[in-house]
Design a protein around this motif. Structure first.
Motif, PDB file in Angstrom:
ATOM      1  N   PRO A   1      18.499  42.246  60.662  1.00  0.00           N
ATOM      2  CA  PRO A   1      18.802  41.337  61.775  1.00  0.00           C
ATOM      3  C   PRO A   1      20.017  40.430  61.550  1.00  0.00           C
ATOM      4  N   ILE A   2      20.477  40.315  60.325  1.00  0.00           N
ATOM      5  CA  ILE A   2      21.673  39.503  60.072  1.00  0.00           C
ATOM      6  C   ILE A   2      22.928  40.265  60.505  1.00  0.00           C
ATOM      7  N   VAL A   3      22.885  41.600  60.408  1.00  0.00           N
ATOM      8  CA  VAL A   3      24.066  42.402  60.730  1.00  0.00           C
ATOM      9  C   VAL A   3      23.846  43.383  61.876  1.00  0.00           C
ATOM     10  N   GLY A   4      22.614  43.518  62.352  1.00  0.00           N
ATOM     11  CA  GLY A   4      22.343  44.359  63.501  1.00  0.00           C
ATOM     12  C   GLY A   4      22.479  45.839  63.258  1.00  0.00           C
ATOM     13  N   ASP A   5      22.416  46.273  62.018  1.00  0.00           N
ATOM     14  CA  ASP A   5      22.633  47.673  61.687  1.00  0.00           C
ATOM     15  C   ASP A   5      21.942  47.961  60.354  1.00  0.00           C
ATOM     16  N   ALA A   6      21.726  49.222  60.055  1.00  0.00           N
ATOM     17  CA  ALA A   6      21.165  49.590  58.758  1.00  0.00           C
ATOM     18  C   ALA A   6      22.262  50.095  57.833  1.00  0.00           C
ATOM     19  N   ASN A   7      23.212  50.796  58.393  1.00  0.00           N
ATOM     20  CA  ASN A   7      24.301  51.372  57.615  1.00  0.00           C
ATOM     21  C   ASN A   7      25.609  50.854  58.209  1.00  0.00           C
ATOM     22  N   TRP A   8      25.855  49.604  58.025  1.00  0.00           N
ATOM     23  CA  TRP A   8      26.942  48.957  58.759  1.00  0.00           C
ATOM     24  C   TRP A   8      28.293  49.116  58.090  1.00  0.00           C
TER      25      TRP A   8
ATOM     26  N   VAL B   1      28.554  34.868  65.601  1.00  0.00           N
ATOM     27  CA  VAL B   1      29.207  35.825  64.713  1.00  0.00           C
ATOM     28  C   VAL B   1      29.382  37.120  65.501  1.00  0.00           C
ATOM     29  N   SER B   2      30.568  37.701  65.427  1.00  0.00           N
ATOM     30  CA  SER B   2      30.789  38.975  66.101  1.00  0.00           C
ATOM     31  C   SER B   2      31.643  39.882  65.223  1.00  0.00           C
ATOM     32  N   PHE B   3      31.407  41.172  65.354  1.00  0.00           N
ATOM     33  CA  PHE B   3      32.184  42.183  64.649  1.00  0.00           C
ATOM     34  C   PHE B   3      31.842  43.537  65.249  1.00  0.00           C
ATOM     35  N   ILE B   4      32.510  44.550  64.804  1.00  0.00           N
ATOM     36  CA  ILE B   4      32.231  45.919  65.236  1.00  0.00           C
ATOM     37  C   ILE B   4      31.751  46.691  64.019  1.00  0.00           C
ATOM     38  N   SER B   5      30.654  47.438  64.180  1.00  0.00           N
ATOM     39  CA  SER B   5      30.164  48.312  63.126  1.00  0.00           C
ATOM     40  C   SER B   5      30.214  49.733  63.667  1.00  0.00           C
ATOM     41  N   HIS B   6      30.973  50.590  62.990  1.00  0.00           N
ATOM     42  CA  HIS B   6      31.271  51.921  63.514  1.00  0.00           C
ATOM     43  C   HIS B   6      31.987  51.690  64.847  1.00  0.00           C
ATOM     44  N   THR B   7      31.377  52.027  65.975  1.00  0.00           N
ATOM     45  CA  THR B   7      32.002  51.761  67.275  1.00  0.00           C
ATOM     46  C   THR B   7      31.177  50.781  68.101  1.00  0.00           C
TER      47      THR B   7
ATOM     48  N   PRO C   1      29.804  47.152  69.168  1.00  0.00           N
ATOM     49  CA  PRO C   1      30.032  45.710  69.056  1.00  0.00           C
ATOM     50  C   PRO C   1      28.719  45.000  68.725  1.00  0.00           C
ATOM     51  N   ILE C   2      28.773  44.099  67.753  1.00  0.00           N
ATOM     52  CA  ILE C   2      27.588  43.365  67.320  1.00  0.00           C
ATOM     53  C   ILE C   2      27.841  41.880  67.475  1.00  0.00           C
ATOM     54  N   SER C   3      26.852  41.193  68.028  1.00  0.00           N
ATOM     55  CA  SER C   3      26.937  39.763  68.283  1.00  0.00           C
ATOM     56  C   SER C   3      25.660  39.111  67.777  1.00  0.00           C
ATOM     57  N   VAL C   4      25.801  38.129  66.908  1.00  0.00           N
ATOM     58  CA  VAL C   4      24.636  37.420  66.367  1.00  0.00           C
ATOM     59  C   VAL C   4      24.861  35.924  66.551  1.00  0.00           C
ATOM     60  N   THR C   5      23.895  35.260  67.173  1.00  0.00           N
ATOM     61  CA  THR C   5      23.960  33.811  67.327  1.00  0.00           C
ATOM     62  C   THR C   5      22.927  33.191  66.400  1.00  0.00           C
ATOM     63  N   LEU C   6      23.391  32.296  65.560  1.00  0.00           N
ATOM     64  CA  LEU C   6      22.536  31.621  64.588  1.00  0.00           C
ATOM     65  C   LEU C   6      22.392  30.165  65.002  1.00  0.00           C
ATOM     66  N   THR C   7      21.164  29.731  65.190  1.00  0.00           N
ATOM     67  CA  THR C   7      20.901  28.317  65.435  1.00  0.00           C
ATOM     68  C   THR C   7      20.633  27.686  64.079  1.00  0.00           C
ATOM     69  N   LEU C   8      21.375  26.640  63.772  1.00  0.00           N
ATOM     70  CA  LEU C   8      21.282  25.989  62.464  1.00  0.00           C
ATOM     71  C   LEU C   8      20.679  24.608  62.598  1.00  0.00           C
ATOM     72  N   THR C   9      20.042  24.179  61.535  1.00  0.00           N
ATOM     73  CA  THR C   9      19.522  22.822  61.460  1.00  0.00           C
ATOM     74  C   THR C   9      19.996  22.212  60.140  1.00  0.00           C
ATOM     75  N   LEU C  10      20.306  20.935  60.175  1.00  0.00           N
ATOM     76  CA  LEU C  10      20.762  20.233  58.975  1.00  0.00           C
ATOM     77  C   LEU C  10      19.554  19.593  58.317  1.00  0.00           C
TER      78      LEU C  10
ATOM     79  N   ALA D   1      23.244  44.429  69.553  1.00  0.00           N
ATOM     80  CA  ALA D   1      24.059  45.512  68.987  1.00  0.00           C
ATOM     81  C   ALA D   1      23.936  46.691  69.945  1.00  0.00           C
ATOM     82  N   GLY D   2      24.969  46.911  70.754  1.00  0.00           N
ATOM     83  CA  GLY D   2      24.871  47.942  71.782  1.00  0.00           C
ATOM     84  C   GLY D   2      23.771  47.591  72.756  1.00  0.00           C
TER      85      GLY D   2
END
Length: 124
Positions: A46-53, A74-80, A82-91, A106-107
């Motif tokens: 779930p951090i990268v949205g892929d198994a073989n990224w 966070v966004s990037f492309i893995s293979h073809t 597009p992957i988008s991950v939004t992280l909610t952070l707390t201090l 992811a797709g």
């Protein structure tokens, strides 16, 4: 913190302790319930949205910050794909910024922390 987490992934370092990255609340919810077998059920990390990224065009940006809460996209492309991950952070006073919620796309695949917590281990 987010850059450190993703740098570990990019460097192919195995992370077997997510406590430094996850909030105390999320760690307590996941402890003993979520691990490698649950990620196998998901079929991806779930951090990268892929198994073989194969990431490229990585970008992390602060979306908003309000006191001790923040969201990082966070966004990037893995293979073809597009992957988008939004992280909610707390201090947190003892640990600094930590992930309190994960939501990704992811797709046509979508997930969030609540989905992960609802998974049943493979051995059940």
């Amino acid at each position: 913190m987010v850059e450190t987490l993703y740098s570990s992934y990019f460097g192919a370092l195995v992370i077997d302790d997510f406590d430094p990255y996850l909030s105390d609340g999320l760690t307590n919810l996941m402890n003993g319930k979520v691990g490698v077998s649950e990620f196998q059920v998901l079929g991806f990390d779930p951090i990268v949205g892929d198994a073989n990224w194969e990431p490229r065009n990585f970008k992390a940006e602060l979306v908003e910050q309000d006191g001790d809460e923040a969201r990082v996209h966070v966004s990037f492309i893995s293979h073809t794909v597009p992957i988008s991950v939004t992280l909610t952070l707390t201090l947190e006073p003892l640990h600094g910024w930590q992930i309190d919620h994960i939501a990704g796309v992811a797709g046509d695949k979508k997930w969030c922390t609540n989905d992960i917590l609802a998974l049943k281990p493979l051995d059940q």
